[in-house]
Design an enzyme around this catalytic site. Structure first.
Site, PDB file in Angstrom:
ATOM      1  N   GLU A 119       3.330   3.615  -0.574  1.00  0.00           N
ATOM      2  CA  GLU A 119       2.522   3.245   0.579  1.00  0.00           C
ATOM      3  C   GLU A 119       2.827   1.825   1.068  1.00  0.00           C
ATOM      4  OE1 GLU A 119      -0.679   4.775   3.051  1.00  0.00           O
ATOM      5  OE2 GLU A 119       1.102   5.445   2.035  1.00  0.00           O
ATOM      6  N   ASP A 120       3.053   0.926   0.132  1.00  0.00           N
ATOM      7  CA  ASP A 120       3.089  -0.490   0.492  1.00  0.00           C
ATOM      8  C   ASP A 120       4.435  -1.192   0.317  1.00  0.00           C
ATOM      9  OD1 ASP A 120       0.436  -0.307   1.126  1.00  0.00           O
ATOM     10  OD2 ASP A 120      -0.258  -0.940  -0.850  1.00  0.00           O
TER      11      ASP A 120
END
Ligand code: MN
Length: 572
Positions: free
Chosen positions: A74-75
């Site tokens: 996600e990051d």
């Protein structure tokens, strides 16, 4: 942030386990390199703490690895596919589940909370996903003070309404309590201050008092040949103390378990023996003995509770349980999961025969009941053509709103569910950021983005693949060119509001009153959460009638059901 902390927490990890965790550790650390948490600490501290918690709950090595990697896709620049290549299907699956759960957002509508909890279970598909998510949320809650105030409240509320009850349902009492306590000051800041001011001294005083009691119990037990595994005291949590105080007019003197003593013994027989000994030393307060061993709480909690007139005649609560009950009470499904895993290994059988012999842990039964509860309502909802779970999928808008659809639904169904105009103007769709065809079958947890085009008209071919009647109706209307005439001419509906006493099968009985009268129900909402707050549950039913006489007849029929206490209705 030393990998040793994690590895040493695991019970006898294999060479492979250690290697896997080391690879995940290094990969995550590298991927998050240079990123900072809002607390200004290195980002990696978050996956590290999450993984440590998962290890403490004794989940398996893939879960620990997934926890370490849970924010990578996600990051960071790495994608889930790259993780899959590097760490395999299972770990990628777990991470993907955690990521999907992160996309769900609770917007504070109480009656939707239970649905969202079910959705979380449905989307997760694997209980380990939920447990990793709980560890993730736990650490985020601990650092909540670092994020902007408007976000704090939302996340705290979501924690209280969704994640804490979910943990509780899974029998993970300790996390549930911790989450509630962490959320409490953000949701009820005034009340929190009040508690701090009024209780702090009392806590310390009672803690000291508990220390005086311990040797007396230890002696009494010894005289009766009982060797307790542990005697300790625990302070009641802020959040549950506050709830209890509300029930007792904020009168602290009524709270006997501000500090409770806990006695852990080897066997169930010992539990009852300890209860007898306690009552011999100090007289019990009548009506305060609770046998949750014979009658476990719905979430599987087992223990004996009693309040006795203790030293100086002070009413004091005792909890008596076995080590197994204790672990179950604290870690619930996680504890069970660990045992199940361990059961297959030899070490386990040698090391902890007590768990191996046991056929079924209480919570398994509980979870089964809960699932049954869901499938019962499934049956009920099914008869109303709103089927949960088995035949439902939950897709998510890019903003995190959940859209409930039947299995096999397509982006066109999704679009119509959002708004009829979005459906009419649907020109394409992205699922999880990839362009898909309009007849693409959606799956639970998919993030769906509808691409619209002004003046676009629905195509007749859509009728060949859409699943929802809503989409079918709208498409037919648009094709016939009657859209403008029909708009705003929805048939009249009546909403019944029933205040009821809960009973298994009640919803079914209510719905059959409607079906016998050949009346179509368009929507049902049942809020049995009210029961927990000491209020009667509320059932709301919408149906396609507006004829006064018919409505009165229905009311009479509904009143024949014993558990229905009050009925009101309105045209909608
Ligand atoms: Mn996270």
């Amino acid at each position: 942030m030393d990998i040793k902390h994690i590895v040493n927490t695991l019970k006898s990890p294999s060479e492979n386990d250690i290697n896997l965790i080391r690879r995940a550790f290094d990969f995550s650390q590298k991927a998050h390199q240079g990123q900072k948490r809002k607390t200004n600490e290195p980002y990696f501290i978050h996956p590290f703490e999450t993984a440590l918690k998962v290890a403490q709950w004794r989940l398996d090595a893939p879960s620990v690895a997934a926890a370490l990697l849970h924010d990578v896709a996600e990051d960071t620049k790495y994608t889930i596919d790259e993780i899959k290549k590097e760490f395999g299907e299972e770990i990628a699956f777990l991470i993907d589940g955690v990521t999907k759960l992160g996309k769900l957002k609770y917007r504070g509508v109480k009656e939707k909370a239970e649905n969202l909890r079910k959705m979380i279970l449905a989307i997760s598909q694997d209980i380990r996903v939920v447990i990793i998510k709980l560890a993730d949320r736990l650490h985020n809650m601990k650092t909540l003070s670092a994020i902007p105030a408007n976000k704090q409240k939302r996340i705290a509320l979501e924690t209280e309404e969704i994640y804490a009850p979910l943990a509780y349902r899974l029998g993970m009492q300790m996390v549930a309590g911790e989450l509630e306590d962490l959320a409490f000051p953000y949701i009820h800041p005034e009340e929190y201050r009040w508690l701090l001011q009024n209780i702090k001294d009392q806590y310390e005083e009672r803690q000291q008092y508990a220390e005086r009691i311990k040797p007396i119990i230890a002696k009494a037990l010894k005289e009766n040949n009982i060797e307790p595994l542990k005697i300790d005291s625990r302070a009641k949590r802020w959040s549950s103390l506050y709830k209890k105080l509300l029930r007792y007019n904020m009168d602290l003197n009524q709270i006997y378990d501000l500090v409770a003593l806990r006695i852990i013994v080897e066997t169930v027989e010992d539990c009852y023996a300890v209860l007898g000994i306690l009552h011999h030393v100090w007289p019990p307060l009548p009506g305060r003995i609770k046998d949750y061993i014979a009658l476990p709480k719905p979430n599987g909690y087992r223990s004996l509770h009693t309040v006795v007139f203790c030293l100086d005649g002070k009413p004091t609560e005792f909890q008596i349980r076995t080590l197994e009950m204790h672990e179950e009470a604290e870690n619930g499904v996680a504890a069970h999961w660990a045992y199940q895993q361990a059961k297959s290994g030899e070490d386990y059988i040698k090391g902890r025969p007590i768990f191996a012999e046991k056929k079924e842990l209480a919570w398994v039964q509980q979870l089964r009941n809960w699932q049954k509860e869901i499938s019962d309502s499934q049956e009920f909802l099914g008869s109303l053509k709103v089927d949960f779970f088995k035949d439902r999928i939950f897709a998510i808008t890019p903003k995190g709103e959940v859209v409930d659809l039947p299995a096999g639904a397509t982006p066109v169904d999704f679009a119509y569910q959002i708004h009829s105009e979005v459906g009419d103007q649907c020109a394409g769709a992205k699922v999880n950021n990839k362009i898909v065809s309009l007849d693409h079958k959606l799956r639970s947890g998919d993030v769906v983005e509808v691409l619209t085009q002004k003046n676009k008209k629905p195509s007749e071919s859509w009728l060949g693949f859409v699943k929802t009647s809503m989409a079918k109706r709208r498409i037919r209307l648009a094709i016939k060119g009657k859209t403008s005439i029909m708009r705003g001419k929805e048939p009249a509906q009546t909403e019944f509001k029933l205040i009821v006493e809960d009973r298994v099968g009640l919803l079914k009985d209510i719905s059959s009153v409607f079906s016998r009268a050949h009346i179509n129900i368009t929507k049902t909402t049942a809020n049995f959460e009210e029961k927990k707050r000491g209020r009667f549950p509320v059932v709301k039913i919408r149906c396609l009638i507006s004829d006064k006489e018919k409505i009165e007849k229905l009311v009479l029929k509904l009143k024949e059901i014993k558990e229905v206490r009050e009925i009101s209705y309105k045209l909608v």
